[in-house]
Design a protein around this motif. Structure first.
Motif, PDB file in Angstrom:
ATOM      1  N   HIS A  86      51.857 117.127  60.611  1.00  0.00           N
ATOM      2  CA  HIS A  86      51.422 115.775  60.975  1.00  0.00           C
ATOM      3  C   HIS A  86      52.552 115.121  61.771  1.00  0.00           C
ATOM      4  O   HIS A  86      53.642 114.909  61.248  1.00  0.00           O
ATOM      5  CB  HIS A  86      51.125 115.007  59.688  1.00  0.00           C
ATOM      6  CG  HIS A  86      50.573 113.631  59.897  1.00  0.00           C
ATOM      7  ND1 HIS A  86      50.268 112.789  58.858  1.00  0.00           N
ATOM      8  CD2 HIS A  86      50.266 112.931  61.020  1.00  0.00           C
ATOM      9  CE1 HIS A  86      49.805 111.657  59.314  1.00  0.00           C
ATOM     10  NE2 HIS A  86      49.804 111.713  60.636  1.00  0.00           N
ATOM     11  N   THR A  87      52.292 114.813  63.040  1.00  0.00           N
ATOM     12  CA  THR A  87      53.363 114.360  63.920  1.00  0.00           C
ATOM     13  C   THR A  87      53.295 112.884  64.284  1.00  0.00           C
ATOM     14  O   THR A  87      54.312 112.323  64.709  1.00  0.00           O
ATOM     15  CB  THR A  87      53.362 115.180  65.227  1.00  0.00           C
ATOM     16  OG1 THR A  87      52.069 115.093  65.832  1.00  0.00           O
ATOM     17  CG2 THR A  87      53.707 116.640  64.948  1.00  0.00           C
ATOM     18  N   GLU A  88      52.138 112.263  64.163  1.00  0.00           N
ATOM     19  CA  GLU A  88      52.086 110.848  64.551  1.00  0.00           C
ATOM     20  C   GLU A  88      50.920 110.144  63.892  1.00  0.00           C
ATOM     21  O   GLU A  88      49.831 110.714  63.733  1.00  0.00           O
ATOM     22  CB  GLU A  88      51.956 110.694  66.071  1.00  0.00           C
ATOM     23  CG  GLU A  88      52.006 109.241  66.535  1.00  0.00           C
ATOM     24  CD  GLU A  88      51.884 109.083  68.040  1.00  0.00           C
ATOM     25  OE1 GLU A  88      52.733 108.376  68.616  1.00  0.00           O
ATOM     26  OE2 GLU A  88      50.952 109.638  68.633  1.00  0.00           O
ATOM     27  N   ASN A  89      51.156 108.889  63.514  1.00  0.00           N
ATOM     28  CA  ASN A  89      50.100 107.935  63.208  1.00  0.00           C
ATOM     29  C   ASN A  89      50.066 106.905  64.317  1.00  0.00           C
ATOM     30  O   ASN A  89      51.117 106.536  64.866  1.00  0.00           O
ATOM     31  CB  ASN A  89      50.374 107.202  61.890  1.00  0.00           C
ATOM     32  CG  ASN A  89      50.318 108.123  60.687  1.00  0.00           C
ATOM     33  OD1 ASN A  89      49.432 108.967  60.578  1.00  0.00           O
ATOM     34  ND2 ASN A  89      51.260 107.952  59.765  1.00  0.00           N
ATOM     35  N   SER A  90      48.895 106.404  64.637  1.00  0.00           N
ATOM     36  CA  SER A  90      48.784 105.289  65.556  1.00  0.00           C
ATOM     37  C   SER A  90      47.764 104.314  64.974  1.00  0.00           C
ATOM     38  O   SER A  90      46.558 104.442  65.188  1.00  0.00           O
ATOM     39  CB  SER A  90      48.360 105.756  66.952  1.00  0.00           C
ATOM     40  OG  SER A  90      48.404 104.681  67.866  1.00  0.00           O
ATOM     41  N   HIS A  91      48.283 103.366  64.184  1.00  0.00           N
ATOM     42  CA  HIS A  91      47.417 102.402  63.516  1.00  0.00           C
ATOM     43  C   HIS A  91      46.851 101.403  64.516  1.00  0.00           C
ATOM     44  O   HIS A  91      47.521 101.010  65.479  1.00  0.00           O
ATOM     45  CB  HIS A  91      48.183 101.665  62.425  1.00  0.00           C
ATOM     46  CG  HIS A  91      48.572 102.529  61.269  1.00  0.00           C
ATOM     47  ND1 HIS A  91      49.718 103.299  61.258  1.00  0.00           N
ATOM     48  CD2 HIS A  91      47.950 102.759  60.087  1.00  0.00           C
ATOM     49  CE1 HIS A  91      49.792 103.955  60.117  1.00  0.00           C
ATOM     50  NE2 HIS A  91      48.740 103.651  59.383  1.00  0.00           N
ATOM     51  N   LYS A  92      45.623 100.982  64.259  1.00  0.00           N
ATOM     52  CA  LYS A  92      44.944  99.996  65.079  1.00  0.00           C
ATOM     53  C   LYS A  92      44.713  98.740  64.243  1.00  0.00           C
ATOM     54  O   LYS A  92      44.437  98.829  63.045  1.00  0.00           O
ATOM     55  CB  LYS A  92      43.618 100.559  65.608  1.00  0.00           C
ATOM     56  CG  LYS A  92      43.763 101.921  66.290  1.00  0.00           C
ATOM     57  CD  LYS A  92      44.783 101.927  67.420  1.00  0.00           C
ATOM     58  CE  LYS A  92      45.082 103.319  67.948  1.00  0.00           C
ATOM     59  NZ  LYS A  92      46.160 103.323  68.950  1.00  0.00           N
ATOM     60  N   PHE A  93      44.823  97.580  64.881  1.00  0.00           N
ATOM     61  CA  PHE A  93      44.913  96.334  64.145  1.00  0.00           C
ATOM     62  C   PHE A  93      43.782  95.372  64.478  1.00  0.00           C
ATOM     63  O   PHE A  93      43.248  95.365  65.581  1.00  0.00           O
ATOM     64  CB  PHE A  93      46.248  95.641  64.463  1.00  0.00           C
ATOM     65  CG  PHE A  93      47.460  96.435  64.051  1.00  0.00           C
ATOM     66  CD1 PHE A  93      47.987  96.316  62.782  1.00  0.00           C
ATOM     67  CD2 PHE A  93      48.065  97.320  64.946  1.00  0.00           C
ATOM     68  CE1 PHE A  93      49.104  97.050  62.395  1.00  0.00           C
ATOM     69  CE2 PHE A  93      49.180  98.053  64.577  1.00  0.00           C
ATOM     70  CZ  PHE A  93      49.689  97.920  63.291  1.00  0.00           C
ATOM     71  N   SER A  94      43.461  94.534  63.499  1.00  0.00           N
ATOM     72  CA  SER A  94      42.683  93.327  63.719  1.00  0.00           C
ATOM     73  C   SER A  94      43.663  92.160  63.821  1.00  0.00           C
ATOM     74  O   SER A  94      44.860  92.309  63.552  1.00  0.00           O
ATOM     75  CB  SER A  94      41.719  93.089  62.556  1.00  0.00           C
ATOM     76  OG  SER A  94      42.452  92.820  61.365  1.00  0.00           O
ATOM     77  N   ARG A  95      43.173  90.996  64.183  1.00  0.00           N
ATOM     78  CA  ARG A  95      44.043  89.817  64.213  1.00  0.00           C
ATOM     79  C   ARG A  95      44.674  89.589  62.833  1.00  0.00           C
ATOM     80  O   ARG A  95      45.876  89.346  62.717  1.00  0.00           O
ATOM     81  CB  ARG A  95      43.228  88.595  64.633  1.00  0.00           C
ATOM     82  CG  ARG A  95      44.024  87.294  64.680  1.00  0.00           C
ATOM     83  CD  ARG A  95      43.105  86.095  64.859  1.00  0.00           C
ATOM     84  NE  ARG A  95      43.852  84.849  64.959  1.00  0.00           N
ATOM     85  CZ  ARG A  95      44.148  84.232  66.071  1.00  0.00           C
ATOM     86  NH1 ARG A  95      43.765  84.744  67.230  1.00  0.00           N
ATOM     87  NH2 ARG A  95      44.825  83.106  66.069  1.00  0.00           N
ATOM     88  N   ARG A  96      43.863  89.699  61.787  1.00  0.00           N
ATOM     89  CA  ARG A  96      44.362  89.417  60.442  1.00  0.00           C
ATOM     90  C   ARG A  96      45.430  90.429  60.025  1.00  0.00           C
ATOM     91  O   ARG A  96      46.476  90.048  59.503  1.00  0.00           O
ATOM     92  CB  ARG A  96      43.205  89.424  59.444  1.00  0.00           C
ATOM     93  CG  ARG A  96      43.642  89.201  58.003  1.00  0.00           C
ATOM     94  CD  ARG A  96      42.441  89.157  57.074  1.00  0.00           C
ATOM     95  NE  ARG A  96      41.584  88.024  57.376  1.00  0.00           N
ATOM     96  CZ  ARG A  96      40.421  87.807  56.764  1.00  0.00           C
ATOM     97  NH1 ARG A  96      39.985  88.644  55.844  1.00  0.00           N
ATOM     98  NH2 ARG A  96      39.698  86.746  57.076  1.00  0.00           N
ATOM     99  N   SER A  97      45.162  91.723  60.231  1.00  0.00           N
ATOM    100  CA  SER A  97      46.131  92.729  59.783  1.00  0.00           C
ATOM    101  C   SER A  97      47.426  92.641  60.582  1.00  0.00           C
ATOM    102  O   SER A  97      48.515  92.860  60.047  1.00  0.00           O
ATOM    103  CB  SER A  97      45.528  94.133  59.863  1.00  0.00           C
ATOM    104  OG  SER A  97      45.216  94.498  61.198  1.00  0.00           O
ATOM    105  N   ALA A  98      47.325  92.297  61.874  1.00  0.00           N
ATOM    106  CA  ALA A  98      48.530  92.145  62.699  1.00  0.00           C
ATOM    107  C   ALA A  98      49.388  90.989  62.209  1.00  0.00           C
ATOM    108  O   ALA A  98      50.609  91.108  62.051  1.00  0.00           O
ATOM    109  CB  ALA A  98      48.143  91.941  64.158  1.00  0.00           C
TER     110      ALA A  98
END
Length: 332
Positions: A284-296
């Motif tokens: 496992h070499t990378e995560n790329s999390h994606k955000f909502s306004r709230r989570s950011a």
């Protein structure tokens, strides 16, 4: 005007290998789910490959972020103001960084990057565009609190962290990094440190997976370059022709994962230590999390930053957020 005083050497062992790189790789390969932190993608070749990724038609973040920077230039100038030293966590993009610098009239530019040769080249390119701007490059791992050059110690500062690199980290590590940035920039300064940070947004699975598995195979080469680097720098014997790149959308975690998957049973060594993988197992070499306004916003607040303004591109694919360092009594 480029200062060389800020350049610092990475901690290397007697073989000239970055100690943290060796430790992270060996520790990661010993785990049941093998993993290597994504920051080790960025040797000089990896950094160049990532620049190539940003030009692929499937990879929207760079275009979307540049659109925001160009269209909201006046708002950045008003909210940030002139005279700040811009501290960029990671070498500047040839596209995005000049746009920001042209908007806000900074007093200095301090790029931090672990890839020394790539750092020097990016600094040379940027200095040609801004010959009167003092530039103080620092070769360092920006994941840790970093001492900035004396020339900018008393200047108000703006941290710049574009490209949604924050999404490569699990929440705990991302919060630690945001706190480290706050310490590096000096939250106690009279003008208060600011941070302009890119965060990618949740969107259609097919769009996300194609962005991390482009038809030209550039992202695959970028992923495999990590194994090549391990072989080259750590005396590895990983059979590169028996690994394939894979991008997976993990909905429960709101992230893309990148893996190097073994196409058949393999055995190899790294720094004299033996490892094995069965067919279908992966590194496992990378995560790329994606955000909502709230989570950011939640992430920024946990890291000691108070959001000031948020912008998105015209298609709501990507966000840029300006935040101010929380005062010590309110910070975690």
């Amino acid at each position: 005007m480029v200062s060389q005083k800020g350049l610092a050497l990475v901690d290397r062992d007697e073989d000239g290998v970055d100690r943290a790189f060796r430790n992270d790789v060996l520790e990661g390969l010993r785990q049941p789910q093998k993993a290597v932190p994504a920051r080790w993608f960025y040797d000089d070749r990896g950094s160049q490959l990532f620049e190539d990724i940003t030009r692929q038609p499937e990879y929207y973040p760079t275009r979307a972020e540049t659109e925001i920077l160009r269209e909201r230039c006046g708002e950045f100038a008003e909210l940030i103001g002139p005279g700040r030293a811009v501290v960029e966590f990671g070498s500047g993009s040839s596209v995005k960084t000049p746009v920001l610098l042209g908007c806000i009239d900074p007093s200095a530019y301090v790029p931090l990057d672990i890839a020394g040769d790539f750092l020097r080249q990016s600094v040379a390119d940027l200095s040609a565009k801004f010959p009167d701007l003092p530039v103080h490059p620092v070769e360092a791992d920006f994941m840790r609190e970093t001492a900035l050059p004396d020339e900018v110690a008393d200047l108000p500062k703006l941290g710049f962290f574009p490209g949604s690199t924050i999404g490569n980290m699990v929440a705990r590590t991302a919060v630690d990094l945001l706190r480290s940035m706050r310490a590096t920039l000096g939250h106690d300064s009279h003008d208060g440190a600011m941070l302009l940070i890119g965060m990618d947004l949740v969107k259609d699975r097919a769009v996300l997976e194609s962005a991390y598995d482009d038809a030209a195979g550039v992202t695959a080469a970028f992923n495999l370059n990590l194994a090549e680097r391990i072989n080259r720098e750590l005396g590895g014997t990983i059979p590169l022709d028996r690994l394939r790149h894979q991008a997976r959308w993990m909905d429960d975690y709101s992230r893309i994962e990148m893996h190097l998957v073994a196409t058949q049973d393999i055995a190899f060594q790294v720094s004299g230590e033996s490892f094995a993988m069965s067919a279908g197992e992966s590194i496992h070499t990378e995560n790329s999390h994606k955000f909502s306004r709230r989570s950011a916003f939640t992430l920024l607040l946990a890291g000691g930053w108070t959001p000031v303004r948020r912008w998105t591109d015209g298609e709501d694919r990507f966000s840029l957020i300006l935040a101010r360092a929380a005062t010590p009594r309110n910070a975690p």
